[in-house]
Design a protein around this motif. Sequence first.
Motif, PDB file in Angstrom:
ATOM      1  N   ASP A  83     -38.519  19.227  -4.054  1.00 40.49           N
ATOM      2  CA  ASP A  83     -39.525  19.639  -2.920  1.00 40.49           C
ATOM      3  C   ASP A  83     -41.096  19.509  -3.408  1.00 40.49           C
ATOM      4  O   ASP A  83     -41.826  19.631  -1.547  1.00 40.49           O
ATOM      5  CB  ASP A  83     -39.757  20.913  -1.915  1.00 40.49           C
ATOM      6  CG  ASP A  83     -37.439  20.826  -1.505  1.00 40.49           C
ATOM      7  OD1 ASP A  83     -37.184  19.833  -1.388  1.00 40.49           O
ATOM      8  OD2 ASP A  83     -37.434  22.340  -1.551  1.00 40.49           O
ATOM      9  N   VAL A  84     -41.827  19.801  -4.416  1.00 48.34           N
ATOM     10  CA  VAL A  84     -43.239  19.661  -4.557  1.00 48.34           C
ATOM     11  C   VAL A  84     -43.083  18.669  -5.388  1.00 48.34           C
ATOM     12  O   VAL A  84     -42.232  18.441  -6.526  1.00 48.34           O
ATOM     13  CB  VAL A  84     -43.333  21.543  -4.863  1.00 48.34           C
ATOM     14  CG1 VAL A  84     -42.595  22.427  -3.731  1.00 48.34           C
ATOM     15  CG2 VAL A  84     -42.768  21.123  -6.366  1.00 48.34           C
ATOM     16  N   PRO A  85     -44.317  18.111  -5.389  1.00 42.70           N
ATOM     17  CA  PRO A  85     -44.765  17.025  -6.039  1.00 42.70           C
ATOM     18  C   PRO A  85     -44.561  17.147  -7.752  1.00 42.70           C
ATOM     19  O   PRO A  85     -44.779  19.234  -8.524  1.00 42.70           O
ATOM     20  CB  PRO A  85     -46.670  16.671  -6.062  1.00 42.70           C
ATOM     21  CG  PRO A  85     -46.454  17.604  -4.311  1.00 42.70           C
ATOM     22  CD  PRO A  85     -45.878  18.503  -4.457  1.00 42.70           C
ATOM     23  N   ALA A  86     -43.975  17.329  -8.874  1.00 38.82           N
ATOM     24  CA  ALA A  86     -44.326  17.237 -10.334  1.00 38.82           C
ATOM     25  C   ALA A  86     -45.250  17.809 -10.990  1.00 38.82           C
ATOM     26  O   ALA A  86     -45.247  18.830 -11.587  1.00 38.82           O
ATOM     27  CB  ALA A  86     -43.464  16.183 -10.995  1.00 38.82           C
ATOM     28  N   ASP A  87     -46.476  17.208 -10.336  1.00 40.59           N
ATOM     29  CA  ASP A  87     -47.461  17.557 -11.357  1.00 40.59           C
ATOM     30  C   ASP A  87     -48.045  19.012 -10.887  1.00 40.59           C
ATOM     31  O   ASP A  87     -48.462  20.367 -11.905  1.00 40.59           O
ATOM     32  CB  ASP A  87     -48.383  16.643 -10.991  1.00 40.59           C
ATOM     33  CG  ASP A  87     -48.864  15.629 -11.513  1.00 40.59           C
ATOM     34  OD1 ASP A  87     -48.126  15.057 -12.507  1.00 40.59           O
ATOM     35  OD2 ASP A  87     -49.344  14.918 -11.058  1.00 40.59           O
TER      36      ASP A  87
END
Length: 151
Positions: free
Chosen positions: A6-10
């Motif tokens: 659900d969140v950006p990987a970075d």
Amino acid sequence: MATMYDVPADDLIEALADDLADRLEEPDWGAFAKSGVANELPPEQDDFWATRAASLLRKVADRGPVGVERLSTEYGGAKGGSNRYQVAPDKRTDGSKNLIRTILQQLEEEDLVETAEGEGRRITAEGRSLLDDTAGQVLEELDRPELERYA
């Protein structure tokens, strides 16, 4: 509840690296080791060890069970041609297997990853919980309107 998807990987890796920096200890040789054959120098990041550990934990959770060989190909790169004038095409090289194996062993000691006999390594329930809790914290801190539907 937010998951790692659900969140950006970075952003997830950055937040997870802050947590793992306290739990994992970089070996003495870690500051001098290259991260792959294609690199000429060791990494210049101050928190490289924790960042790579966070990235490995996320990859094991996403693709697991996965072995060191497959992970080293994912962290590999392209090495320049072999002759003086760089006419030869680039060659595909692997990442450092020793670095990956050592980090995975440290993650096993922290009970975040376990060995699946004959299959490679997979994430444990504690590791999945750490990823999901960190993802929830990252989602709360993010100020991105396109991710509001996940909150």
